[in-house]
Every structure is written in structure tokens, then in C-alpha cells.
Design a protein around this motif. Structure first.
Motif, PDB file in Angstrom:
ATOM      1  N   UNK A  36       0.878  -1.058  -0.028  1.00  0.00           N
ATOM      2  CA  UNK A  36       0.076   0.005   0.040  1.00  0.00           C
ATOM      3  C   UNK A  36       0.809   0.953   0.192  1.00  0.00           C
ATOM      4  N   UNK A  37       1.180   1.566  -1.199  1.00  0.00           N
ATOM      5  CA  UNK A  37       2.296   2.647  -1.386  1.00  0.00           C
ATOM      6  C   UNK A  37       1.774   3.519  -2.662  1.00  0.00           C
ATOM      7  N   UNK A  71     -14.050   4.785  -0.473  1.00  0.00           N
ATOM      8  CA  UNK A  71     -13.579   5.715  -1.035  1.00  0.00           C
ATOM      9  C   UNK A  71     -12.619   6.619  -0.017  1.00  0.00           C
ATOM     10  N   UNK A  72     -11.344   7.254  -0.481  1.00  0.00           N
ATOM     11  CA  UNK A  72     -10.690   7.781   0.473  1.00  0.00           C
ATOM     12  C   UNK A  72     -11.459   8.769   1.492  1.00  0.00           C
ATOM     13  N   UNK A  73     -11.034   8.848   2.557  1.00  0.00           N
ATOM     14  CA  UNK A  73     -11.628   9.858   3.470  1.00  0.00           C
ATOM     15  C   UNK A  73     -11.000  11.172   3.291  1.00  0.00           C
ATOM     16  N   UNK A  81      -4.698   2.765  -0.123  1.00  0.00           N
ATOM     17  CA  UNK A  81      -5.837   1.975   0.394  1.00  0.00           C
ATOM     18  C   UNK A  81      -6.448   2.403   1.601  1.00  0.00           C
ATOM     19  N   UNK A  82      -5.171   2.517   2.484  1.00  0.00           N
ATOM     20  CA  UNK A  82      -5.357   3.018   4.001  1.00  0.00           C
ATOM     21  C   UNK A  82      -4.934   4.586   4.158  1.00  0.00           C
ATOM     22  N   UNK A  83      -5.662   5.173   4.824  1.00  0.00           N
ATOM     23  CA  UNK A  83      -5.134   6.546   5.015  1.00  0.00           C
ATOM     24  C   UNK A  83      -3.960   6.537   6.128  1.00  0.00           C
ATOM     25  N   UNK A  84      -2.820   7.190   5.838  1.00  0.00           N
ATOM     26  CA  UNK A  84      -1.673   7.293   6.647  1.00  0.00           C
ATOM     27  C   UNK A  84      -1.403   8.536   6.939  1.00  0.00           C
TER      28      UNK A  84
END
Length: 84
Positions: A36-37, A71-73, A81-84
């Protein structure tokens, strides 16, 4: 709506593809990793159908086993994929 697919066989340096559809347009994100990059390339399309056609014609994506994700926050990168 977002969906992604990890390719069974790499195409050039592409290992993963994501399609992100907004109310007005769609994007294809291309990745050279399964992790997830951030993507290394992105393309804009007028519709999700155009984005899917691009994936089929240029990346040989014929699979229908896309993984649908949220969808992205707000404030998050669209290609992660994940909010970092």
C-alpha cells in the motif's frame, strides 16, 4: 467507488491497478508494488467504463475479481488503500 486488482503476472513494471470513480470522472492508478504505497503513474478518464477499457486494452486486465474498497477519507491520498 474504488476498486483494485493485484495482477497475477506483472505487465512491464505494473503489479497492481486501482480505479477510482468520483461523481464526475475516473482515475486509473498504476503501482510497481503489491504494498500500500503511492502509485507511480495515474490517468484521468471521463467515466469508469473508459478507465476499465484502458485497463483491458493497455494492461491486459480481463479479470472481474476486483476488490472494492471504501472511498478515501477527506484529506487522504486517493491512491492509497489506508489513510496514513
Amino acid at each position: 467507488m474504488r476498486k483494485y486488482l493485484v495482477l497475477e503476472e506483472r505487465v512491464n513494471k505494473i503489479k497492481k491497478v486501482m480505479i477510482y470513480e468520483t461523481d464526475e470522472e475516473a482515475y486509473v492508478f498504476l503501482y510497481d508494488t503489491h504494498e500500500d504505497k503511492p502509485c507511480f503513474a495515474d490517468y484521468w478518464f471521463e467515466s469508469v467504463e473508459d478507465a476499465e477499457d484502458y485497463c483491458e486494452a493497455h494492461i491486459n486486465v480481463k479479470e472481474k475479481n476486483w476488490l472494492v474498497i471504501d472511498d478515501p477519507k477527506a484529506g487522504c491520498q486517493h491512491d492509497l488503500i489506508e489513510c496514513k
